[in-house]
Design a protein around this motif. Structure first.
Motif, mmCIF file in Angstrom:
data_model
loop_
_atom_site.group_PDB
_atom_site.id
_atom_site.type_symbol
_atom_site.label_atom_id
_atom_site.label_comp_id
_atom_site.label_asym_id
_atom_site.label_seq_id
_atom_site.Cartn_x
_atom_site.Cartn_y
_atom_site.Cartn_z
ATOM 1 N N THR A 1 -17.478 33.536 94.012
ATOM 2 C CA THR A 1 -18.839 33.339 94.513
ATOM 3 C C THR A 1 -19.349 31.933 94.219
ATOM 4 O OG1 THR A 1 -19.290 35.699 94.225
ATOM 5 C CG2 THR A 1 -21.196 34.247 94.440
ATOM 6 N N ASP B 1 -15.629 35.656 104.262
ATOM 7 C CA ASP B 1 -16.070 36.793 103.462
ATOM 8 C C ASP B 1 -14.853 37.628 103.068
ATOM 9 O OD1 ASP B 1 -18.777 36.139 103.656
ATOM 10 O OD2 ASP B 1 -19.030 37.294 105.512
ATOM 11 N N ARG C 1 -17.319 29.237 96.513
ATOM 12 C CA ARG C 1 -17.231 29.344 97.966
ATOM 13 C C ARG C 1 -18.149 28.343 98.658
ATOM 14 N NH1 ARG C 1 -18.806 35.093 100.196
ATOM 15 N NH2 ARG C 1 -18.420 33.933 102.098
ATOM 16 N N LYS D 1 -25.291 34.964 98.747
ATOM 17 C CA LYS D 1 -23.898 35.404 98.603
ATOM 18 C C LYS D 1 -23.882 36.657 97.727
ATOM 19 C CE LYS D 1 -22.700 31.382 100.472
ATOM 20 N NZ LYS D 1 -24.005 30.664 100.396
ATOM 21 N N THR D 2 -23.291 37.723 98.231
ATOM 22 C CA THR D 2 -23.265 38.979 97.493
ATOM 23 C C THR D 2 -21.964 39.138 96.714
ATOM 24 O OG1 THR D 2 -22.228 40.343 99.209
ATOM 25 C CG2 THR D 2 -24.618 40.011 99.356
ATOM 26 N N ASP E 1 -21.459 36.487 102.758
ATOM 27 C CA ASP E 1 -22.537 35.524 102.987
ATOM 28 C C ASP E 1 -23.523 36.205 103.932
ATOM 29 O OD1 ASP E 1 -24.224 33.514 103.922
ATOM 30 O OD2 ASP E 1 -22.643 31.987 103.944
#
Length: 210
Positions: free
Chosen positions: A25, A34, A28, A145-146, A88
């Motif tokens: 994360t 993803d 990136r 961002k997860t 994202d």
């Protein structure tokens, strides 16, 4: 638009995987694809950001790890499918609530494949069958961002859930797929179906944004 990368990681230690999520994360870029990681964890209790010590009743020999995901305490162990969603969401054109609903809808659709009627609760994230919790959600979002994701109980030792107040709810009953289906189903079958449902919904959202 880049494709979603799916990785099947097998049985992995929670803390090592957590560090890999953080590194992915943090490093990136706007062009990074993803990813979805499907895996199982060795036995561990994880405390979310809102976790309170009183919800850990008697952890015993199972380690307790602090996590920066949302939510309270939960248990991970072999036979539970963990899916980490490294997305994202700005690029996907969705907000946090939309993503939570997408995850819940995907789990509900996957369970419906085996005639298991499941539902979500607006005030308690996760997926339930007759009031029993079968899947838990816990996400963290940084700069759109997860990371972290969901845990679906498939065919596991459920005893450790009795050592905690699951998700901070005293007396919350937990269940798993193998206890709810009419015909035997394997871990891999459920994992494949949930992966299909997640990708279908994520791709649909991506296409609507393109």
């Amino acid at each position: 638009m880049t494709e979603i990368v799916v990785r099947h990681l097998g049985l992995v230690e929670y803390e090592a995987c957590y560090q890999q999520m953080l590194e992915f994360t943090q490093s990136r870029t706007a062009e990074t694809a993803d990813e979805i990681w499907l895996l199982q964890h060795s036995p561990v209790f994880t405390q979310g950001q809102a976790g309170k010590a009183e919800h850990l009743l008697m952890p015993g020999d199972i380690p307790v790890v602090q996590s920066d995901r949302g939510g309270q305490v939960t248990y991970h162990g072999p036979g539970q499918l963990v899916v980490y969603l490294l997305l994202d969401i700005r690029r996907l054109g969705m907000g946090p609530r939309q993503l939570v609903s997408l995850i819940e809808d995907s789990i509900i659709a996957a369970l419906a494949h085996w005639q298991v009627e499941a539902f979500a609760k607006p005030d308690a994230p996760g997926v339930y069958v007759d009031g029993r919790k079968i899947a838990s959600l816990g996400l963290r979002i940084r700069n759109a961002k997860t990371f972290h994701g969901l845990a679906l109980n498939i065919d596991m030792n459920m005893e450790p859930f009795l050592r905690i107040n699951p998700c901070g709810y005293a007396g919350l009953q937990m269940t798993q797929v193998c206890s709810e289906v009419r015909e035997p189903v394997t871990f891999d079958q459920v994992a494949d179906e949930l992966q299909k449902q997640l990708l279908s919904r994520l791709r649909s959202d991506r296409e609507s944004q393109s």
